[in-house]
Scaffold this motif. Structure first.
Motif, mmCIF file in Angstrom:
data_model
loop_
_atom_site.group_PDB
_atom_site.id
_atom_site.type_symbol
_atom_site.label_atom_id
_atom_site.label_comp_id
_atom_site.label_asym_id
_atom_site.label_seq_id
_atom_site.Cartn_x
_atom_site.Cartn_y
_atom_site.Cartn_z
ATOM 1 N N VAL A 1 0.846 -1.195 0.000
ATOM 2 C CA VAL A 1 0.000 0.000 0.000
ATOM 3 C C VAL A 1 0.878 1.241 0.000
ATOM 4 N N HIS A 2 0.432 2.252 -0.760
ATOM 5 C CA HIS A 2 1.159 3.512 -0.910
ATOM 6 C C HIS A 2 0.278 4.609 -0.324
ATOM 7 N N ILE A 3 0.704 5.165 0.819
ATOM 8 C CA ILE A 3 -0.152 6.077 1.583
ATOM 9 C C ILE A 3 0.464 7.468 1.626
ATOM 10 N N ASP A 4 -0.327 8.451 1.246
ATOM 11 C CA ASP A 4 0.062 9.855 1.386
ATOM 12 C C ASP A 4 -0.252 10.275 2.821
ATOM 13 N N LEU A 5 0.778 10.619 3.590
ATOM 14 C CA LEU A 5 0.607 10.896 5.010
ATOM 15 C C LEU A 5 -0.003 12.265 5.288
ATOM 16 N N GLU A 6 -0.234 13.067 4.253
ATOM 17 C CA GLU A 6 -0.902 14.347 4.454
ATOM 18 C C GLU A 6 -2.384 14.262 4.133
ATOM 19 N N ASN A 7 -2.712 13.694 2.966
ATOM 20 C CA ASN A 7 -4.132 13.661 2.582
ATOM 21 C C ASN A 7 -4.795 12.307 2.813
ATOM 22 N N GLY A 8 -3.991 11.292 3.193
ATOM 23 C CA GLY A 8 -4.546 9.977 3.521
ATOM 24 C C GLY A 8 -4.896 9.121 2.326
ATOM 25 N N ARG A 9 -4.536 9.549 1.108
ATOM 26 C CA ARG A 9 -4.882 8.764 -0.085
ATOM 27 C C ARG A 9 -4.054 7.488 -0.166
ATOM 28 N N PHE A 10 -4.697 6.409 -0.625
ATOM 29 C CA PHE A 10 -4.033 5.155 -0.956
ATOM 30 C C PHE A 10 -3.906 5.145 -2.481
ATOM 31 N N TYR A 11 -2.684 5.308 -2.972
ATOM 32 C CA TYR A 11 -2.500 5.462 -4.410
ATOM 33 C C TYR A 11 -2.555 4.121 -5.131
ATOM 34 N N LYS A 12 -3.080 4.180 -6.372
ATOM 35 C CA LYS A 12 -3.124 3.028 -7.264
ATOM 36 C C LYS A 12 -2.087 3.201 -8.367
ATOM 37 N N LEU A 13 -1.860 2.134 -9.106
ATOM 38 C CA LEU A 13 -0.869 2.191 -10.171
ATOM 39 C C LEU A 13 -1.210 3.271 -11.193
ATOM 40 N N GLU A 14 -2.476 3.384 -11.557
ATOM 41 C CA GLU A 14 -2.882 4.346 -12.579
ATOM 42 C C GLU A 14 -2.598 5.785 -12.175
ATOM 43 N N ASP A 15 -2.504 6.037 -10.852
ATOM 44 C CA ASP A 15 -2.270 7.400 -10.373
ATOM 45 C C ASP A 15 -0.877 7.913 -10.729
ATOM 46 N N LEU A 16 0.007 7.011 -11.127
ATOM 47 C CA LEU A 16 1.382 7.394 -11.448
ATOM 48 C C LEU A 16 1.523 7.923 -12.878
ATOM 49 N N PHE A 17 0.535 7.644 -13.736
ATOM 50 C CA PHE A 17 0.735 7.862 -15.163
ATOM 51 C C PHE A 17 -0.184 8.942 -15.742
ATOM 52 N N VAL A 18 0.280 9.501 -16.841
ATOM 53 C CA VAL A 18 -0.530 10.442 -17.615
ATOM 54 C C VAL A 18 -1.777 9.717 -18.113
ATOM 55 N N LYS A 19 -2.911 10.381 -18.013
ATOM 56 C CA LYS A 19 -4.155 9.769 -18.488
ATOM 57 C C LYS A 19 -4.050 9.447 -19.974
ATOM 58 N N ASN A 20 -4.640 8.304 -20.353
ATOM 59 C CA ASN A 20 -4.640 7.827 -21.746
ATOM 60 C C ASN A 20 -3.227 7.571 -22.273
ATOM 61 N N SER A 21 -2.319 7.222 -21.382
ATOM 62 C CA SER A 21 -0.924 6.979 -21.792
ATOM 63 C C SER A 21 -0.689 5.540 -22.243
ATOM 64 N N ASN A 22 -1.719 4.709 -22.110
ATOM 65 C CA ASN A 22 -1.585 3.294 -22.475
ATOM 66 C C ASN A 22 -0.468 2.617 -21.673
ATOM 67 N N TYR A 23 -0.423 2.967 -20.377
ATOM 68 C CA TYR A 23 0.624 2.421 -19.509
ATOM 69 C C TYR A 23 0.543 0.899 -19.397
#
Length: 584
Positions: free
Chosen positions: A479-501
């Motif tokens: 799990v990847h946790i942002d300690l300020e906003n509490g978000r649990f990041y997913k793989l898609e959150d790392l990439f430019v939208k529609n990048s065909n990652y």
């Protein structure tokens, strides 16, 4: 293996492996009798020092052997290594096996198997390519790695009292001496180890099932084949089993086949000093599951009730047990020794060189026989001056234990509460009735594998095993946790939208699989593409994609992981995203 330096004689050092949670994962080192680290916690795992003052460790997914000063006697290498026996050890990897001495010098290599040394002999196997059948054939090495008996047998047992059993061909076995001289030949369907002058055998295969008995060295049937399982004799006793509708019941016989303990029990272990641990099921609906034990002597006398779990072997008159609530030592009569430490909680204790080390509910502690604690695991981890990862335990029943992380220091108390609730859920902290008898075991642990700026990556590992199954199933959630906003990041959150990652990452993994070659457990035909929410973790400058057992490879491959540098995928990373900026 590389030869580092010569070894000195053992000097009975007293160093003990100890784990410490760090950012980057749990690291192991060695403490002395005062609880001070003499070899710092830098290893991924560390075993006890052996009789020759050498210890096996692992680091960066490689095995190694160190001396009492932490120096590498055998430098890190790919593969595994077993414990030393008669000053020799065996290294195994996907190309075969090697026998090495205490300096790491390779004495013998084979594409097959090598056993530990027993009485100066080690069984080895090699493929027989001459006959084009690619079948393993077995022979024997001496301790210098010389072949003293060529690989010409279809089976070879370890030597016991100067004798071993080998299989020449179907219905054709032999008893041999250490030079390979045949002492006797037998015509049975199946034979295995010899012990105390008796050999386990089966004359036929009935309806697909063996029946086992014992013959003497002359081939005379001493105990007729009436058992569904049999073990070698020890102190004049053999543990045997009878099957009833796929359920095995265990008993103890003497060398004439007389029942010393009737075959009505779910488990029996000979535990030393003329004692046996005899088990009955905790849950009668799951007879192959967890057992509770009584202590018997080897004459069949019952010394205690069925009160104990996790019984260790006797040593110097003591064995460790727990009663489901407390862990303590018992004497040879099965009575609690109240002059030695008694722990709340379940587990086991061991006494070595005047120090007791305990593993109680999966956590380690060292202490003196007086009860004075030398060292114990303390697993709260301070990330920085603000954030702490605190370890919590959930153990509603004996065979369900979860260690899970809880985060403190998040400024918004509501966000912190939500994050910690989700961590409990991911770690499978589930409501279980206190008195229920589970048909499986479950345990879970975690490591903090990365922390930078405001991003923490926590690796939550679980293992579930259903009684009677061939093996359990490991579970992994990074799990990847942002300690300020509490978000649990997913793989898609790392990439430019529609990048065909998905396609880009999949193509990189396909290339890596091909480069690994034919020896890899992951083969190209078993992988198509990642899923959009594929499991992953990030570490320094890399994206790591991992797969669960059976997802793209056999169970033995574990969690196949592919490392991809951020530089390689920089054109599709969204450098303006919350995820990227949480750690950059």
């Amino acid at each position: 293996m590389d030869k580092i330096r010569n070894m000195s004689k053992p000097d009975n050092i007293n160093l003990y492996p100890a784990p410490v949670k760090k950012i980057g994962g749990t690291k192991w080192g060695y403490i002395d009798k005062n609880g001070n680290f003499k070899i710092g916690p830098v290893f991924d795992y560390a075993e006890n020092f052996q009789y020759n003052n050498l210890a096996i460790v692992s680091i960066n997914q490689k095995s190694a052997v160190i001396d009492k000063n932490g120096n590498y006697i055998i430098a890190p290498f790919d593969g595994s290594i077993n414990g030393f026996s008669e000053d020799r050890a065996i290294i195994r990897n996907n190309t075969g096996s090697k026998m090495i001495d205490e300096t790491g010098k390779v004495l013998f290599s084979t594409d097959g198997y090598i056993s530990r040394l027993y009485e100066g002999r080690a069984v080895f196997s090699s493929k027989n390519y001459i006959h084009d059948d690619y079948t393993d054939y077995y022979g024997y090495l001496d301790k210098d790695g010389n072949i003293v008996i060529s690989a010409r047998y279809k089976y070879g047992s370890n030597f016991r009292n100067g004798k071993a059993i080998v299989k020449i061909d179907e219905y054709n076995y032999a008893l041999i001496d250490p030079r390979g001289k045949i002492i006797n030949i037998y015509n049975f369907y199946y034979m295995t180890d010899i012990s105390e002058g008796l050999i386990i055998f089966s004359p036929y295969l009935e309806d697909g099932y063996y029946k086992f008995g014992f013959v003497d060295e002359d081939g005379t049937v001493i105990i007729p084949p009436r058992f569904d399982g049999a073990s070698v004799f020890h102190q004049g006793r053999s543990i045997v089993s009878i099957s009833d509708d796929y359920t095995y019941y265990y008993g103890l016989i003497d060398k004439k086949g007389k029942w010393i303990i009737e075959p009505t029990y779910s488990d029996i272990r000979i535990i030393g000093e003329n004692r046996a641990a005899v088990g009955i099921p905790v849950n009668n609906k799951v007879p192959e599951g967890e057992a509770k034990y009584a202590i018997f002597d080897l004459n069949g006398n019952k010394l205690t009730d069925f009160d104990y779990f996790d019984i260790t072997d006797y040593k110097n008159g003591y064995a460790s047990v727990n009663d489901g609530k407390k862990t303590f030592f018992i004497d040879i009569n099965g009575k609690m020794v109240d002059t030695l430490p008694i722990f709340e909680g379940i587990g086991a204790m061991f006494m070595e060189n005047g120090v007791i080390y305990s593993i109680i509910e999966k956590r380690r502690k060292y202490l003196l026989p007086t009860g004075k604690i030398i060292w114990e695991e303390k697993n709260d981890l301070k990330l920085n001056d603000q954030y702490i990862i605190q370890e919590e335990k959930y153990m509603p029943v004996k065979n369900y234990i979860v260690y899970y992380p809880q985060i403190s220091g998040i400024k918004d108390s509501g966000i912190q509460k939500t994050v910690n609730a989700k961590l409990r859920q991911i770690a499978i902290v589930e409501e279980i009735e206190k008195d229920i008898q589970l048909e499986f075991t479950y345990e879970s642990n975690y490591d903090v594998i990365y922390f930078h700026k405001k991003l923490v990556v926590i690796d939550i590992l679980g293992y579930e095993y259903y009684y009677g199954a061939a093996h359990g199933m490991p579970v992994r959630n990074c799990v990847h946790i942002d300690l300020e906003n509490g978000r649990f990041y997913k793989l898609e959150d790392l990439f430019v939208k529609n990048s065909n990652y998905v396609k880009i990452i999949s193509d990189i993994i396909k290339k890596q699989i091909i480069e690994q070659g034919e020896g890899s457990l992951v083969q190209p035909e078993n992988f198509d593409k990642i899923s959009p929410d594929q499991t992953f973790f990030i570490k320094e400058n890399t994206l790591n994609i991992y797969f669960s057992p059976y997802e793209i490879a056999p169970y033995a491959a574990g969690f196949p992981t592919f490392k991809i540098s951020f530089d390689e995928i920089s054109n599709i990373i969204d450098t303006s995203s919350e995820f990227w900026n949480s750690f950059n």
